[in-house]
Design a protein around this motif. Structure first.
Motif, short mmCIF file in Angstrom:
data_model
loop_
_atom_site.label_atom_id
_atom_site.label_comp_id
_atom_site.label_asym_id
_atom_site.label_seq_id
_atom_site.Cartn_x
_atom_site.Cartn_y
_atom_site.Cartn_z
N ARG A 1 -13.29 -0.39 -3.60
CA ARG A 1 -12.83 0.94 -3.21
C ARG A 1 -11.33 0.95 -2.97
O ARG A 1 -10.63 1.90 -3.36
CB ARG A 1 -13.57 1.39 -1.95
N CYS A 2 -10.82 -0.09 -2.35
CA CYS A 2 -9.38 -0.16 -2.09
C CYS A 2 -8.59 -0.21 -3.40
O CYS A 2 -7.57 0.46 -3.55
CB CYS A 2 -9.07 -1.37 -1.23
N GLN A 3 -9.09 -1.00 -4.37
CA GLN A 3 -8.41 -1.08 -5.66
C GLN A 3 -8.46 0.25 -6.40
O GLN A 3 -7.47 0.67 -7.01
CB GLN A 3 -9.05 -2.18 -6.51
N SER A 4 -9.62 0.93 -6.37
CA SER A 4 -9.72 2.23 -7.05
C SER A 4 -8.82 3.26 -6.39
O SER A 4 -8.16 4.05 -7.09
CB SER A 4 -11.17 2.72 -7.02
N CYS A 5 -8.74 3.26 -5.06
CA CYS A 5 -7.85 4.18 -4.36
C CYS A 5 -6.39 3.89 -4.70
O CYS A 5 -5.59 4.81 -4.92
CB CYS A 5 -8.07 4.09 -2.86
N THR A 6 -6.05 2.62 -4.79
CA THR A 6 -4.67 2.25 -5.12
C THR A 6 -4.31 2.68 -6.54
O THR A 6 -3.22 3.22 -6.78
CB THR A 6 -4.48 0.73 -4.98
N SER A 7 -5.23 2.44 -7.49
CA SER A 7 -4.95 2.84 -8.88
C SER A 7 -4.85 4.36 -9.00
O SER A 7 -3.98 4.88 -9.71
CB SER A 7 -6.06 2.32 -9.80
N THR A 8 -5.71 5.10 -8.28
CA THR A 8 -5.64 6.55 -8.31
C THR A 8 -4.32 7.05 -7.73
O THR A 8 -3.68 7.96 -8.27
CB THR A 8 -6.81 7.16 -7.53
N PHE A 9 -3.91 6.43 -6.63
CA PHE A 9 -2.64 6.82 -6.00
C PHE A 9 -1.46 6.54 -6.94
O PHE A 9 -0.54 7.37 -7.06
CB PHE A 9 -2.47 6.06 -4.68
N LEU A 10 -1.48 5.40 -7.62
CA LEU A 10 -0.40 5.07 -8.55
C LEU A 10 -0.37 6.03 -9.74
O LEU A 10 0.71 6.42 -10.22
CB LEU A 10 -0.55 3.63 -9.04
N LYS A 11 -1.56 6.43 -10.22
CA LYS A 11 -1.61 7.40 -11.32
C LYS A 11 -1.03 8.74 -10.89
O LYS A 11 -0.29 9.38 -11.66
CB LYS A 11 -3.05 7.58 -11.79
#
Length: 486
Positions: free
Chosen positions: A118-128
């Motif tokens: 979940r942390c990785q998905s949130c980070t990737s979404t934030f970067l996008k």
């Protein structure tokens, strides 16, 4: 109670009863051995050592442990230690505690893995989101910067066609910039000649020939130059806010031309957007009473939007869709055509003194390079943004140039916007945003409304269930029971 042994070997009344009833654990001498085993259990107290004769008897009776009453004390004797604690139960408790520990460790590790995912998905979404925001901001700021630099350049250098020609020549650098990015990021690097041949397929299977260079590049180069030249002429007559708002009408013109020429799908929302764009144009022209420089500037801006729309529709008709490499090659080809064939036009304008400057050192090359560099950045961002993100983000960045130019005009140039111009600008921007609606926007809206209705009905059913449960719990607490009807 014990009697003498009978001739058939039955010693007691209990043995006789068990024999008559057919008890499945019966054998001769059952009762005497049962009483002996009980006495042995009684004598083996906790904390004391059991005699060896009881252990021997336990081994003798263990094969007959099918009967539950006799097997229980025998197993108890076998499993007890000198301290009177059951070893079997201790092993069982240890095994259970080990299983519980393993299960707890597995659950904790799975929870940690889920948390990391979940942390990785949130980070990737934030970067996008950050990347898309930067694309929108870059497109808007580059277009605002281009417009404002042109207004500044006009203060000392009033040659719009020379600025157009000079800026278009910078398009030659688009493909070298693209190839530099290819060398920096691609794993399988290609030579420049091979890459040029690969990207020249946009002109056909045979690549770029002299015939195709003149046939395909000439009309697009003329439309490109005409669009930019009319845009610069409009900036001489109108404010940057008005020109950028009127140029946003090109989206409506693209829809109308695509509907007529390309037979695209008819959409009522886009027709409304086109009507709003035309209404904004009329209001902008009416702001100064259809006279003076205002009506001429509006005509220039609308002409620039029209030629831009025609360029996009013809590109889609003859060349279709293109990737970033093909688009970069095509834009660089337009730059070469502009340098080779259109260079004669500013020379003619110079000697006819239509666009004359003297001396040569008086040319503000710094401002000209600023205009050309920002225009080049805008073109690269448009092509890169369409490939790396969504085209709608580029359109949003373009329409955001309107409030950007308004802020600069208000803060720097102390412009005062009339109510009519402000209303026209807002109407044009709303129409531009309506153009961004997808083709299936009505179906998407209906599905969204239906999902909201279903969610409300589910929430209402959950509330009813919770209230009924609460009513039952209160009834039980008061000593009554509510029986629901069938």
């Amino acid at each position: 109670m014990d009697g003498k042994a009978a001739p058939n070997g039955v010693a007691t009344i209990e043995d006789r009863i068990l024999r008559i009833t057919g008890y499945y654990g019966y054998y001769p001498g059952y009762s005497s051995q049962k009483s002996a085993s009980r006495s042995s259990v009684i004598q083996c107290k906790p904390g004391g050592n059991c005699p060896s004769r009881h252990r021997g008897m336990t081994r003798q009776l263990s094969p007959l442990s099918v009967a539950g009453d006799s097997a229980a004390p025998i197993l108890e004797l076998q499993n007890r230690s000198p301290s009177g604690i059951c070893r079997h139960s201790r092993v069982e408790r240890q095994s259970r505690s080990g299983e519980e520990g393993t299960q707890t460790h597995t659950e904790s590790s799975s929870q940690e893995a889920e948390g990391q995912t979940r942390c990785q998905s949130c980070t990737s979404t934030f970067l996008k989101l950050i990347w898309r925001f930067l694309i929108i901001l870059s497109v808007s700021s580059s277009w605002v910067g281009t417009t404002q630099f042109v207004k500044i350049t006009y203060e000392t250098f009033d040659c719009p066609f020379f600025m157009t020609w000079f800026s278009t020549n910078w398009n030659i650098m688009v493909f070298p910039i693209y190839y530099s990015g290819h060398l920096a990021t691609a794993q399988e690097k290609q030579s420049p000649i091979k890459k040029i041949r690969e990207c020249s397929r946009i002109f056909g299977e045979d690549g770029l020939t002299l015939k195709l260079f003149l046939k395909r590049t000439a009309p697009f180069s003329i439309l490109w130059t005409l669009t930019n030249y009319l845009y610069l002429l409009a900036l001489k007559k109108l404010t940057a806010t008005d020109v950028s708002a009127l140029f946003c009408c090109n989206k409506a013109f693209v829809f109308l031309l695509s509907w007529i020429v390309l037979k695209d799908r008819f959409m009522g929302a886009r027709i409304v957007a086109a009507i709003m764009a035309i209404t904004g144009i009329v209001m902008m022209a009416y702001a100064d009473g259809f006279q003076g420089d205002s009506i001429i500037g509006v005509a220039y801006a609308v002409g620039s939007a029209s030629t831009s729309a025609l360029y996009k529709v013809l590109f889609k008709m003859f060349l279709g869709s293109a990737n970033f490499g093909e688009a970069a090659h095509f834009v660089s080809t337009l730059g070469f055509f502009n340098l080779i064939f259109i260079s004669v036009t500013p020379i003619i304008l110079y000697f006819t003194k239509v666009e004359y400057w003297s001396p040569f050192s008086a040319v503000p090359w710094g401002y000209l390079c600023g205009v050309a560099g920002l225009w080049l950045a805008f073109n690269i961002l448009v092509n890169v943004g369409v490939v790396l993100t969504y085209p709608i983000l580029i359109s949003i960045g373009t329409v955001l140039s309107v409030p950007g130019n308004a802020a600069v005009d208000l803060l720097k140039h102390k412009m005062i916007f009339s109510v009519v111009r402000l209303g026209a600008t807002i109407i044009i921007c709303i129409g531009f945003l309506l153009m961004l609606l997808p083709e299936e926007w009505d179906e998407i809206t209906l599905r969204f409304i239906n999902s909201l209705k279903e969610k409300k009905s589910e929430d209402h059913a959950d509330d009813i269930t919770d209230s009924s449960v609460h009513t039952r719990s209160r009834s039980r607490a008061n000593g009554t029971v509510s029986i629901p009807l069938a």
